[in-house]
Design an enzyme around this catalytic site. Sequence first.
Site, PDB file in Angstrom:
ATOM      1  CB  SER A  73     -13.302  35.602   2.152  1.00  0.00           C
ATOM      2  OG  SER A  73     -14.565  35.268   2.655  1.00  0.00           O
TER       3      SER A  73
HETATM    4  C1  LIG Z   1     -18.134  35.780   3.047  1.00  0.00           C
HETATM    5  S1  LIG Z   1     -19.299  35.038   1.991  1.00  0.00           S
HETATM    6  C2  LIG Z   1     -18.560  33.502   1.584  1.00  0.00           C
HETATM    7  C3  LIG Z   1     -17.239  33.611   0.937  1.00  0.00           C
HETATM    8  C4  LIG Z   1     -16.785  32.366   0.261  1.00  0.00           C
HETATM    9  N1  LIG Z   1     -16.587  31.270   1.147  1.00  0.00           N
HETATM   10  C5  LIG Z   1     -15.545  32.609  -0.556  1.00  0.00           C
HETATM   11  O1  LIG Z   1     -14.748  31.781  -0.698  1.00  0.00           O
HETATM   12  O2  LIG Z   1     -15.324  33.632  -1.103  1.00  0.00           O
HETATM   13  C6  LIG Z   1     -20.576  34.526   3.076  1.00  0.00           C
HETATM   14  C7  LIG Z   1     -21.724  33.829   2.390  1.00  0.00           C
HETATM   15  O3  LIG Z   1     -22.524  33.223   3.372  1.00  0.00           O
HETATM   16  C8  LIG Z   1     -23.833  33.163   2.857  1.00  0.00           C
HETATM   17  N2  LIG Z   1     -24.786  32.859   3.937  1.00  0.00           N
HETATM   18  C9  LIG Z   1     -25.317  33.689   4.857  1.00  0.00           C
HETATM   19  N3  LIG Z   1     -26.155  33.013   5.667  1.00  0.00           N
HETATM   20  C10 LIG Z   1     -26.168  31.730   5.235  1.00  0.00           C
HETATM   21  C11 LIG Z   1     -26.837  30.548   5.664  1.00  0.00           C
HETATM   22  N4  LIG Z   1     -27.678  30.558   6.691  1.00  0.00           N
HETATM   23  N5  LIG Z   1     -26.609  29.408   4.984  1.00  0.00           N
HETATM   24  C12 LIG Z   1     -25.763  29.389   3.916  1.00  0.00           C
HETATM   25  N6  LIG Z   1     -25.102  30.471   3.480  1.00  0.00           N
HETATM   26  C13 LIG Z   1     -25.283  31.622   4.131  1.00  0.00           C
HETATM   27  C14 LIG Z   1     -24.028  34.512   2.193  1.00  0.00           C
HETATM   28  O4  LIG Z   1     -25.043  34.462   1.227  1.00  0.00           O
HETATM   29  C15 LIG Z   1     -22.637  34.757   1.607  1.00  0.00           C
HETATM   30  O5  LIG Z   1     -22.574  34.425   0.254  1.00  0.00           O
END
Ligand SMILES: C[S@@+](CC[C@H](N)C(=O)[O-])C[C@H]1O[C@@H](n2cnc3c(N)ncnc32)[C@H](O)[C@@H]1O
Length: 402
Positions: A73
């Site tokens: 992000s």
């Molecule tokens: C915006 S990114 C996370 C960014 C991260 N927190 C950072 O610091 O940069 C969103 C993440 O959520 C994950 N995601 C989507 N659905 C999910 C689920 N049901 N359980 C766990 N992770 C999930 C995606 O694979 C993705 O990597």
Amino acid sequence: MTLQVDDFTTLRQAMVTALRDEGLITTEAVAAAMMAVPRHDFAPGELLEKVYQTNTTLVPKIDAQGRQTSVVSASHIQAIQLEQADVRPGMNVLEIGSGGYNAALIAEMVGPTGSATTVDIDADVIDRARAGLQRAGYEQVNVILADAEHGVSQYAPFDRIIVTVGAWDIPPAWLDQLTPDGRIVVPLRFAGITRLIAFARTPDDHVLTADNYRLGKFVPMQGDGAADEQLIAVTPDVGLRVDQSSDLTFDVPALRKALHTAPVESWSGTPFDMPDELELYLLTSGPELPMLHAAQEAVDQGVVNRTVRLGTPALVRGDTFAYRIKRENPDTVSGYETGVIAHGPQADQVASELLDMIRTWAGRYFRRNAARITYHPNTADASGLTGWHTTKRHGVLAVNWS
Ligand SMILES: C[S@@+](CC[C@H](N)C(=O)[O-])C[C@H]1O[C@@H](n2cnc3c(N)ncnc32)[C@H](O)[C@@H]1O
């Protein structure tokens, strides 16, 4: 050219200063964590100047349909969420949606007496997060590959849950795994928009109450908690988007005809400012409004105003619809004025109805965080709810203006 430790410190300092100047970092705890963690360790291959900008996402993962499923992000979003979460030393914190960097920030903030856990559904993201955490020296973070719909029971209960992926609902596992007085920060999708909401829970109450909310955009949740919206095409380039729980229906041929009639413009006399707050008010204070979306072609051809490109609430009445626009007006406090554009046989009436809503918002709620947002899990009694609310799978989300 090889960069030295001092160069990284300068880059981090500039990022933290910019985030403070934007009012997004407000506490020393968040500033210190962002000064400490080497963001570039979590984004190998990305240009350094990009890594330390405040509004750039990094290492996007794209699926077969061309949609982003994961990113590190932008640091302004991470600053907002960490401030919203109020993470303290010694806490046990769960981050949902991983990448590594934010988990390292959390690890910094909880310190050696606390604990940070990060979970992601995607094995590639987990591998990348693990590698980054190792490079940057945060091996103490628990990194879990799982669908976060079910939480991470082995490390619960959590004092804070920070959701970093767009959620449509708050599944029971998150609340079961939150301490009685815990906080949950979540980008929640409702009425076709997302708001980054900071919820507090009081120990003797099942209800979550937001103490603040902000605008934020996230990749959508996958797995058991995934949710879709309905997009009703008016033309190939213009559509109306409604929540999956909505039962709104539209007279599409009449609206298509309306779209190609000359629009009527009218002006409210009120300033155009905080459009995200106005948007929330329009969507949650009266009749159910769909979000009007358009492709760039429709904007370029003058079919819709450019405000529609990112989506805007539309008041639809049968064969007529209206949405808000803006124009420069030095007589308003913001230098811009809010107006309405309406298409269709009843353009004057529908425009006037929307203008009334805009003027009510400007007169009564022209400030940040004017809405009272609560979430009532199915275990709580939501029968007495008045005002706007929407029923989700595991509870009811209510937005009140009073
Ligand atoms: C915006 S990114 C996370 C960014 C991260 N927190 C950072 O610091 O940069 C969103 C993440 O959520 C994950 N995601 C989507 N659905 C999910 C689920 N049901 N359980 C766990 N992770 C999930 C995606 O694979 C993705 O990597």
